[in-house]
Design a protein around this motif. Sequence first.
Motif, PDB file in Angstrom:
ATOM      1  N   MET A 176       0.850  -1.194   0.000  1.00 31.52           N
ATOM      2  CA  MET A 176       0.000   0.000   0.000  1.00 31.52           C
ATOM      3  C   MET A 176       0.882   1.240   0.000  1.00 31.52           C
ATOM      4  O   MET A 176       1.897   1.295   0.661  1.00 31.52           O
ATOM      5  CB  MET A 176      -0.849   0.022   1.263  1.00 31.52           C
ATOM      6  N   GLY A 177       0.449   2.237  -0.733  1.00 31.40           N
ATOM      7  CA  GLY A 177       1.211   3.472  -0.763  1.00 31.40           C
ATOM      8  C   GLY A 177       0.606   4.518   0.142  1.00 31.40           C
ATOM      9  O   GLY A 177      -0.111   4.213   1.098  1.00 31.40           O
ATOM     10  N   LEU A 178       0.904   5.744  -0.171  1.00 25.70           N
ATOM     11  CA  LEU A 178       0.446   6.872   0.627  1.00 25.70           C
ATOM     12  C   LEU A 178      -1.006   7.219   0.324  1.00 25.70           C
ATOM     13  O   LEU A 178      -1.763   7.634   1.208  1.00 25.70           O
ATOM     14  CB  LEU A 178       1.353   8.057   0.308  1.00 25.70           C
ATOM     15  N   THR A 179      -1.403   7.037  -0.962  1.00 22.01           N
ATOM     16  CA  THR A 179      -2.674   7.587  -1.436  1.00 22.01           C
ATOM     17  C   THR A 179      -3.901   7.108  -0.657  1.00 22.01           C
ATOM     18  O   THR A 179      -4.722   7.939  -0.282  1.00 22.01           O
ATOM     19  CB  THR A 179      -2.840   7.275  -2.925  1.00 22.01           C
ATOM     20  N   PRO A 180      -4.066   5.789  -0.376  1.00 23.14           N
ATOM     21  CA  PRO A 180      -5.280   5.383   0.339  1.00 23.14           C
ATOM     22  C   PRO A 180      -5.420   6.070   1.684  1.00 23.14           C
ATOM     23  O   PRO A 180      -6.532   6.470   2.068  1.00 23.14           O
ATOM     24  CB  PRO A 180      -5.087   3.870   0.518  1.00 23.14           C
ATOM     25  N   TYR A 181      -4.303   6.233   2.393  1.00 25.48           N
ATOM     26  CA  TYR A 181      -4.371   6.884   3.698  1.00 25.48           C
ATOM     27  C   TYR A 181      -4.801   8.335   3.548  1.00 25.48           C
ATOM     28  O   TYR A 181      -5.614   8.843   4.334  1.00 25.48           O
ATOM     29  CB  TYR A 181      -3.020   6.794   4.399  1.00 25.48           C
ATOM     30  N   LEU A 182      -4.268   9.008   2.519  1.00 28.79           N
ATOM     31  CA  LEU A 182      -4.627  10.418   2.351  1.00 28.79           C
ATOM     32  C   LEU A 182      -6.100  10.558   1.995  1.00 28.79           C
ATOM     33  O   LEU A 182      -6.790  11.460   2.496  1.00 28.79           O
ATOM     34  CB  LEU A 182      -3.758  11.048   1.261  1.00 28.79           C
ATOM     35  N   ILE A 183      -6.595   9.638   1.155  1.00 22.77           N
ATOM     36  CA  ILE A 183      -8.011   9.737   0.773  1.00 22.77           C
ATOM     37  C   ILE A 183      -8.906   9.445   1.970  1.00 22.77           C
ATOM     38  O   ILE A 183      -9.888  10.150   2.211  1.00 22.77           O
ATOM     39  CB  ILE A 183      -8.300   8.774  -0.400  1.00 22.77           C
ATOM     40  N   LEU A 184      -8.520   8.428   2.761  1.00 20.51           N
ATOM     41  CA  LEU A 184      -9.295   8.146   3.977  1.00 20.51           C
ATOM     42  C   LEU A 184      -9.289   9.366   4.887  1.00 20.51           C
ATOM     43  O   LEU A 184     -10.323   9.733   5.465  1.00 20.51           O
ATOM     44  CB  LEU A 184      -8.704   6.943   4.706  1.00 20.51           C
ATOM     45  N   ALA A 237      -8.995  12.445   3.998  1.00 24.65           N
ATOM     46  CA  ALA A 237      -9.866  13.467   3.437  1.00 24.65           C
ATOM     47  C   ALA A 237     -11.323  13.164   3.749  1.00 24.65           C
ATOM     48  O   ALA A 237     -12.097  14.061   4.124  1.00 24.65           O
ATOM     49  CB  ALA A 237      -9.656  13.555   1.927  1.00 24.65           C
ATOM     50  N   LEU A 272      -3.891  11.217  11.209  1.00 25.62           N
ATOM     51  CA  LEU A 272      -3.683  10.095  10.290  1.00 25.62           C
ATOM     52  C   LEU A 272      -2.772  10.528   9.136  1.00 25.62           C
ATOM     53  O   LEU A 272      -1.872   9.795   8.725  1.00 25.62           O
ATOM     54  CB  LEU A 272      -5.028   9.617   9.766  1.00 25.62           C
ATOM     55  N   ALA A 317       0.792   8.836   8.333  1.00 27.18           N
ATOM     56  CA  ALA A 317       0.993   8.217   7.017  1.00 27.18           C
ATOM     57  C   ALA A 317       2.214   8.820   6.330  1.00 27.18           C
ATOM     58  O   ALA A 317       3.017   8.106   5.711  1.00 27.18           O
ATOM     59  CB  ALA A 317      -0.251   8.416   6.158  1.00 27.18           C
TER      60      ALA A 317
END
Lengths: 101, 458, 176
Positions: A2-10, A12, A44, A48
């Motif tokens: 997993m990269g950074l993006t899912p955490y950032l979207i969560l 948001a 979060l 992340a």
Amino acid sequence: MMGLTPYLILSAILLVLGIAIVISKRNAIAMLIGVEFILNAATLNLVAFSRHGIGGLSGQTAALFVIVLAAAEAVVALAIFLNFYHTIATVDIDQGDQLKG
Amino acid sequence: MNQTANIKPQTPLGQAMFVCERPKVEYRGLSLKIVQLATKWGPIGIPLLLRFAWGIFFAALVFVIAFVWVVGRFINPLLPWFVRDVVVVVGLLAFVSIVAIIGIWGERKVSGRIQSRLGPMRTGAWHGWAQSLADGLKFVQKEDLIPQDADKPLFRLAPYVALVPAFCAYLAIPFGVGWVFHDSDVGLLFVLAMLAIEVLGVIMGGWASNSKWSLYGAMREGCQLVSYEIPMGLSLVAAVAWLGSLSLVELGRAQDGGWWSWLLFQNPFLFAAFFTYYIASLASCKRSPFDLPEGESELVAGFHTEYSGFRFVMFFFAEYMGMFAVSAVATVIFLGGWNSPVPGLASPLWFVIKSTFLVWVQMWVRWTLPRIRIDQVMHACVKYLLPFTLLLFVGSSLWQLYDNPDHRLFEGFAAVVRFGLGCLGLLLLGLYFAGAAYGFYHRNQLVGQMVRKHLPGA
Amino acid sequence: MLEAVIFFLLAGLAVAAGVAILLSTSIVRMAYWLITMLIAVGGLYFLLGAYFVGVIQILVYVGGVAVLLVFGVMLTSRQLAPKLRPGRGEVVWLALVGFVLLEALTLSILHTRWQQNAMAPANSVGEIGRSLLGEFLGPFELVSVLLLVAMLGAAYLARPKVPTQGPQHAKGTTVP
């Protein structure tokens, strides 16, 4: 991996949910819950970035500061709400307009 | 006029007041199956079980030891990690259940002995050892009541919220080097965090019951927990600062080498920190003299007034699991964990013995001291325990700062103090065992004296 | 793979908690959904390898703040609970604003090229301690002062308010 993006979207999504809760609720404690959502979204993000970004452990340290500040904020806000409740016997923040000119 | 006088009072109010129907009971699911099985096979199975109780017990013990040995020696290196995890979790579950079952029986025996009576004596072959099992069977068969005005989802959820974190705490508690589910960097904080969640279940159950006794219990639990977490954490921080690690395995390993190297005897501040931790842990486990959340004489049963059957058992299990968990933390941090009093005999058995001793002291305290009032509880924490633990933390840090070869004089003084503390600890333990032996040897005469003294004419 | 499954479970739990709070009308339920979200986010910290932050999240937030919040709810939600459902117009505005904000954030996240580093920071507790007392010493001291001020302020605000008696009234009631 997993990269950074899912955490950032969560993060948001949690931020938007928190803002929606703060806007839509009229109960003071529910608004405090919304504020906790916003703060958790920020934390979060920090954690992340500390894992996947290039900042190293600074993100985790900043997250600790956010948690401490959130605790202090919740304590003071609850004390204020209790006072509010003792004064006008409700936690509906729309009722607290006695200082209106 | 006569006609009106003959009319019976049939108002709705009268009906509501005087007509009382027995609620319809619906047994469903697992509960029903267990009850059916118990009524079908119980009359045959339970006497058989009790007849061969000791044989079954020792066979199970031998089987468990052989199983653990075989798994650890041959099977574990070959299997993938999750099989090891599942085996360890099942083993922990079994251990925790045994702790709770023996704890509940032990509590009744201890209370009986302290009050000069026998406690449960009949269930099972020896000293009523099967009393907890019989109680459990009874609880499973009980009617599962939920108050009509309760917040039903929260009411159903609360026992799980109390029980699951209490079990999760054991995932980080080491029973020995290598005898731990997961050796984490933050093991100590993890245990504390899990014990903090456990209380949430109590508050949830108290609120959802929609009964004033339960609500009072939950409120007391909330304020008691939030205030006693702080002295508990501070006295642990003093110990953690002394050894410089938050991992429970590291903390235990650092105290290897005889009773004089246990953290309890390192300096007077840590000696006192053990006792402040113990007092605070009594409060966070809702044990007497801080058992206000379930004060039987005031609040019926406190937060679990409305609970019956298996949900009540879950709260009970959570309480005894929490008791053993805080005792285990005290053992690992202050009493050397799995290390033996003389070096070289480290074994998980020592850990279990020490923790069980601390649990026993909790029971002893419960049946000795009276319950204190809620304002006394809060004053004791905020006015005395909190400043005292802060002082202990600062004192222990300063002691550590000066206890090194740079300060030759203080180092000598510290060594003398350490020796004195070790002797004091041994003396206390020796006095305890001497007293216990004396009391056991003269048990009949002592009871006779007490009866003659307090009950003249008996 | 396992990491992704755990992530989506926990993320789903957190988002579900937020939606449930938006839809709920019972303040106590809201508090417990908040606790669900806090535990889920704590689990995400564990997933990210930030064990210390995760444990502190559970210890401070769930054990302290959430208990305090539930306590405040119990003290204030006795009666006269204000109607918590917003009006229809408010809901429309809320949905619009929320959607636009979420869209803007998501688009900007997806269209940014993040500098990523796959290396996990090791030995978190000791390093965090060193950075707290080294690099972040100033903020650390400030936060400790702020905590003290918050404690005193909360104690002052929540002190018992005894109705003050006037001097002539007090004179009549005092017992010598």
